[in-house]
Design an enzyme around this catalytic site. Structure first.
Site: not given
Length: 206
Positions: A38, A40-45, A112
C-alpha cells in the site's frame, strides 16, 4: 528489466536434512508470507507489528520485515530508482522465503508498488504460502497523515520517484485480503488478518 538475475555457475543447491515440514511441526503451525502492500502512510508497518504482537502472544513464531529497517542493512546500498526498487523487493522476497522455510510466519511491510515484483515474490513459494494483503487507504488520507513528512518533501520536489506523487502505485488486482486501513480501526484490521490466516489453515488457535 528482465526476469533473470546473474548467478555463478559453480554453485549447487544443498537440500537440508531438517525440512520445512519438520520445522513447522516443531513450531506447531505453518510457515507463511503475509505481504502487506500500500501507499506510504497506509498503515502497513503499524498493522504488521500489531498482527505480529497478537500472534506472538498466542505462541506463534513470527518476524516482521519492515521497509525502512531493511534499507538500514540488507538494502542500504540501494536508492529509489525504479531499478533499485525492483532489486529491493527481489531481496525481500528471497529473505521472506527463507523465513517461511524456517516455519515462521513472516510479515512484510513494503510499498512494493509494482505488480510484477509482488508476483515475482509470490512465485518463489508454493500456492497458499503467500498471502497478499492490500492496505487500502486513499492517498489523500495517507498524505494528510504524512507521518514521516515524505509527502511534503515530494510535493516540494525534494524527493523524486515518490509513490503516488511522481511514481505510480499499481494496486493489487486479486489480493487474498483487502483491509481498509484508511477508516477502519487498528483492532478490527488485526482481526481481519487473523481471521484470514486462520481460515487458510496457517494457524489454528487465536
Amino acid at each position: 528489466m528482465t526476469d533473470q538475475f546473474p548467478s555463478s555457475g559453480n554453485i549447487t543447491w544443498h537440500h537440508a536434512t531438517v525440512t520445512q515440514a519438520r520445522r513447522e511441526a516443531l513450531n506447531g503451525h505453518r510457515g507463511a508470507i503475509l505481504w502487506l502492500t500500500g501507499y506510504s502512510g497506509a498503515g502497513k508497518s503499524t498493522l504488521a507489528h500489531a498482527v505480529e504482537a497478537h500472534l506472538h502472544q498466542c505462541g506463534y513464531r513470527t518476524f516482521v520485515l519492515d521497509g525502512d529497517n531493511v534499507r538500514h542493512g540488507l538494502c542500504s546500498d540501494l536508492g529509489f530508482t525504479p531499478e533499485d526498487r525492483v532489486e529491493n523487493i527481489r531481496r525481500v522476497g528471497e529473505v521472506a522465503k527463507l523465513f517461511m522455510e524456517a516455519g515462521i510466519i513472516v510479515l512484510t511491510a513494503f510499498i512494493s508498488p509494482f505488480r510484477a515484483e509482488r508476483e515475482r515474490a509470490r512465485s518463489l513459494v508454493e500456492q497458499g504460502d503467500f498471502i497478499e494483503i492490500y492496505c487500502d487507504c486513499p492517498i489523500k488520507i495517507c498524505e494528510w497523515r504524512d507521518v514521516k513528512g515524505l509527502y511534503k518533501k515530494a510535493r516540494a520536489g525534494q524527493i523524486i520517484e515518490f509513490t503516488g506523487i511522481s511514481s505510480p502505485y499499481e494496486a493489487p488486482e486479486n489480493p487474498e485480503l483487502i483491509v481498509n486501513t484508511g477508516t477502519t480501526d487498528l483492532a478490527t484490521c488485526v482481526q481481519q488478518v487473523i481471521s484470514e490466516i486462520k481460515q487458510r489453515g496457517i494457524i489454528e488457535r487465536v
